[in-house]
Motif scaffolding. Structure first.
Motif, PDB file in Angstrom:
ATOM      1  N   LYS A 141       9.106  45.384 -22.801  1.00 52.39           N
ATOM      2  CA  LYS A 141      10.488  44.899 -22.808  1.00 52.39           C
ATOM      3  C   LYS A 141      11.444  45.994 -22.368  1.00 52.39           C
ATOM      4  N   THR A 142      12.365  45.616 -21.487  1.00 53.16           N
ATOM      5  CA  THR A 142      13.401  46.538 -21.031  1.00 53.16           C
ATOM      6  C   THR A 142      14.736  45.806 -21.033  1.00 53.16           C
ATOM      7  N   LEU A 143      15.806  46.571 -20.990  1.00 48.50           N
ATOM      8  CA  LEU A 143      17.155  45.998 -20.919  1.00 48.50           C
ATOM      9  C   LEU A 143      17.916  46.690 -19.795  1.00 48.50           C
ATOM     10  N   LEU A 144      18.394  45.879 -18.836  1.00 47.90           N
ATOM     11  CA  LEU A 144      19.165  46.367 -17.703  1.00 47.90           C
ATOM     12  C   LEU A 144      20.640  46.131 -18.014  1.00 47.90           C
ATOM     13  N   SER A 145      21.424  47.188 -18.102  1.00 47.32           N
ATOM     14  CA  SER A 145      22.839  47.088 -18.511  1.00 47.32           C
ATOM     15  C   SER A 145      23.738  47.773 -17.488  1.00 47.32           C
ATOM     16  N   PHE A 146      24.843  47.093 -17.130  1.00 50.95           N
ATOM     17  CA  PHE A 146      25.848  47.677 -16.237  1.00 50.95           C
ATOM     18  C   PHE A 146      27.217  47.581 -16.894  1.00 50.95           C
ATOM     19  N   PHE A 147      28.090  48.544 -16.527  1.00 52.87           N
ATOM     20  CA  PHE A 147      29.392  48.651 -17.178  1.00 52.87           C
ATOM     21  C   PHE A 147      30.493  48.887 -16.142  1.00 52.87           C
ATOM     22  N   SER A 148      31.705  48.455 -16.545  1.00 50.63           N
ATOM     23  CA  SER A 148      32.883  48.677 -15.697  1.00 50.63           C
ATOM     24  C   SER A 148      34.015  49.204 -16.562  1.00 50.63           C
ATOM     25  N   SER A 149      34.887  49.939 -15.962  1.00 50.95           N
ATOM     26  CA  SER A 149      36.076  50.444 -16.676  1.00 50.95           C
ATOM     27  C   SER A 149      37.151  49.374 -16.796  1.00 50.95           C
ATOM     28  N   LYS A 150      36.925  48.209 -16.166  1.00 49.25           N
ATOM     29  CA  LYS A 150      37.883  47.101 -16.210  1.00 49.25           C
ATOM     30  C   LYS A 150      37.392  46.042 -17.185  1.00 49.25           C
ATOM     31  N   LYS A 151      38.303  45.451 -17.931  1.00 46.04           N
ATOM     32  CA  LYS A 151      37.960  44.361 -18.818  1.00 46.04           C
ATOM     33  C   LYS A 151      37.598  43.125 -18.001  1.00 46.04           C
ATOM     34  N   SER A 152      36.722  42.317 -18.533  1.00 43.70           N
ATOM     35  CA  SER A 152      36.326  41.032 -17.928  1.00 43.70           C
ATOM     36  C   SER A 152      35.945  41.188 -16.455  1.00 43.70           C
ATOM     37  N   PHE A 153      35.287  42.292 -16.147  1.00 42.72           N
ATOM     38  CA  PHE A 153      34.961  42.551 -14.739  1.00 42.72           C
ATOM     39  C   PHE A 153      33.833  41.637 -14.248  1.00 42.72           C
ATOM     40  N   PHE A 154      32.852  41.382 -15.081  1.00 35.17           N
ATOM     41  CA  PHE A 154      31.631  40.708 -14.641  1.00 35.17           C
ATOM     42  C   PHE A 154      31.806  39.192 -14.690  1.00 35.17           C
TER      43      PHE A 154
END
Length: 573
Positions: free
Chosen positions: A138-151
């Motif tokens: 099991k793995t978890l792929l996570s991405f982040f942005s400095s902006k709210k509600s970006f994704f």
């Protein structure tokens, strides 16, 4: 209305073209990334390529790929920056829904209990998580942005598809792990093989070094026992002879265990007299039994064939080890050896040998471990006896090599009963036999023949003792100190028998035999008997291949040497 409909159709066409263009771009991007992952040199490089591509494609700020470890542990397989990789990650930092296998978007990390590290230490505001599983990993792929509600939902859909690239990288990881494990297993196997070979060679060489002085000790003791001895000196010589014989058996047991562990136990297939073989085993230990006041008896079924084909030395060794074990653990009474035959369930003729004693017996709980190496059930009794707990272990290994089995029945205080079952190959005594070598067979009686014998031996002690034995047996013997000297002597002289050592300086016994066989004189057909302390696997076979006729291993007993000489002197019928 017609204009409006036309405009709407044009806009729909434009949207369709945009969607198709986005689909083409997405497909091309996926293929590009897939090719890059396939060409990556290892799994971590594949992970990193996939991460970097996703970061650039969706224009976010950071990303990380975690592999779930034990308990709270997380392993960072890839990251888009050293800062996010260096965070003290724990499973408690991750969303429970994502841990349960559900993709999710996090619109505002300030309102979330998850990803506090990236929020507080890196100032990131929103996130997107894609759980992946590949072959139970099991793995978890996570991405982040400095902006709210970006994704967006499109990002989520795209990430699910891009997640297959990470899955492919997982496949790379599995393949590499399998490859590494295969390489490691092969390396361990080679290491074990080399280690066993080195151990086997060390034990064989050590056995050779021990057998050489033992030959001098045992042979000189046997010669001394033939003299008129005073009542005071006889017990001393008997004790020395007993100790030397025990040491010799211990050396053989260690060597046999080493050969069996390396699957190197060589078995002979030769014609032999069954009763002679069993009597040899009984007679070899008769003195030991008599000294403890034990009666040692042998009973052989008259229906048994006189001659068998197989390994007589291993058969006598099996019986001797069992008798020796009974002598050690019996203080009174008798040891009886019985031999009969029957047909097994498969119809194979089987030799059954039973060694029964009236010794201390064995507890039922201990019967399963008495055949283990260095195992002696009763240590108190064992301390009073010689031996290293190898005799029964050797019995088990030899039986395995011969295709036989052993069964034990025992009662504490009443004695033990060991039953050996061995497949046998009877020989039809009415048909001509093809003995090896084909120059005949001798009875165990003294022959009135003075033979000319050439002893080829480099060890001074073995030279002296063997020449004395040959003289005692009434033969004329000459000495060659190495193989080359023997070859030169045989260019001008003939001998009835050549006793050839193997390990010698200048020219060894194998090369000397080949040289002798190539001579143009009658000496080329001389009977050559290997007389060696070599314990390497295949030693006997190498001697016969070199052109020798027979093989005797050191230490050489007077009776064995006498029987071999008598056998060699019997003319071919």
């Amino acid at each position: 209305m017609g204009f409006d409909n036309l405009r709407e159709s044009a806009l729909e066409l434009q949207r369709t073209l945009v969607r198709e263009q986005d689909a083409r771009n997405e497909a091309e991007a996926l293929l590009y990334c897939l090719d890059a992952v396939q060409l990556a040199k290892d799994s971590r490089a594949a992970f990193q390529l996939a991460m970097d591509f996703i970061l650039e494609y969706i224009q976010c700020d950071e990303g990380v790929l975690h592999l779930f470890g034990e308990q709270e542990g997380l392993i960072v397989l890839a990251a888009t920056s050293p800062q996010i990789a260096a965070l003290p990650w724990r499973k408690s930092e991750l969303p429970q829904r994502a841990l349960a296998g559900h993709p999710m978007r996090l619109f505002d990390l300030k309102r979330s209990t998850s990803f506090g590290l990236v929020r507080d230490q890196m100032g990131l505001a929103s996130g997107l998580c894609i759980p992946l599983e590949h072959q139970n990993q099991k793995t978890l792929l996570s991405f982040f942005s400095s902006k709210k509600s970006f994704f967006s939902p499109e990002h989520l859909r795209l990430m699910k598809r891009l997640g297959t690239l990470v899955g492919h990288a997982h496949g790379r990881l599995d393949n590499e792990r399998l490859k590494i494990e295969s390489i490691a297993a092969a390396a361990r196997a080679r290491e074990a093989e080399v280690s066993n070979r080195i151990k086997g060679e060390f034990i064989a060489n050590m056995s050779h070094e021990l057998r050489t002085p033992l030959n001098g000790i045992i042979a000189n003791l046997e010669l001394a026992m033939l003299e008129d001895l005073s009542p005071a000196s006889l017990p001393c010589l008997e004790t020395a002879q007993y100790s030397a014989n025990n040491l010799y058996r211990l050396v053989n047991d260690i060597l046999d265990l080493s050969h069996s562990e390396n699957n190197e136990m060589v078995l002979a297939r030769e014609e032999f007299d069954l009763r002679e073989c069993l009597n040899f085993a009984i007679n070899s230990l008769a003195d030991n039994a008599r000294k403890k006041g034990l009666h040692l008896g042998l009973e052989i079924d008259s229906a048994l064939p006189q001659r068998l084909r197989g390994d007589k030395h291993r058969l006598s060794q099996l019986v001797m080890n069992l008798i020796d074990n009974s002598i050690k653990f019996s203080d009174e009474g008798a040891i009886k050896v019985t031999c009969s035959d029957y047909r097994s369930d498969t119809g194979i003729p089987t030799l059954q040998i039973i060694v029964a004693d009236t010794g201390i017996g064995i507890h039922q709980d201990d019967l399963t471990r008495i055949f283990d190496k260095f195992e002696q059930v009763d240590r108190t009794i064992a301390k009073r006896n010689d031996g290293g707990g190898l005799g029964l272990a050797v019995v088990k290994r030899i039986l395995g090599a011969l295709g036989g089995s052993v069964h034990v029945e025992s009662e504490v205080g009443a004695g033990s009963r060991f039953q050996l079952d061995l497949p046998i190959v009877p020989v039809d005594v009415l048909t001509p036999t093809a003995l090896e070598p084909a120059y005949g067979e001798a009875e165990l009686t003294t022959m009135d023949v003075e033979a000319r014998i050439l002893l080829v031996e480099d060890n001074p002690i073995n030279q002296a003792v063997t020449l004395r034995i040959l003289q005692k047996l009434g033969h004329h013997a000459e000495l060659a100190k190495d193989g080359l000297q023997a070859v030169n002597i045989l260019k001008d002289q003939n001998f009835d028998i050549i006793l050839m050592d193997i390990h010698m300086p200048v020219m060894d016994g194998l090369q000397a035999t080949r040289e002798i066989r190539s001579l143009s004189t009658t000496a080329a057909s001389s009977i050559i008997v290997a007389l060696t302390a070599s314990a390497m696997v295949g030693s006997r076979e190498k001697c016969l291949e070199a052109g020798m006729n027979e093989y005797l291993s050191k230490p050489v007993r007077i009776k064995e040497l006498k029987n071999m000489i008598d056998k060699c002197l019997v003319p071919v019928a």
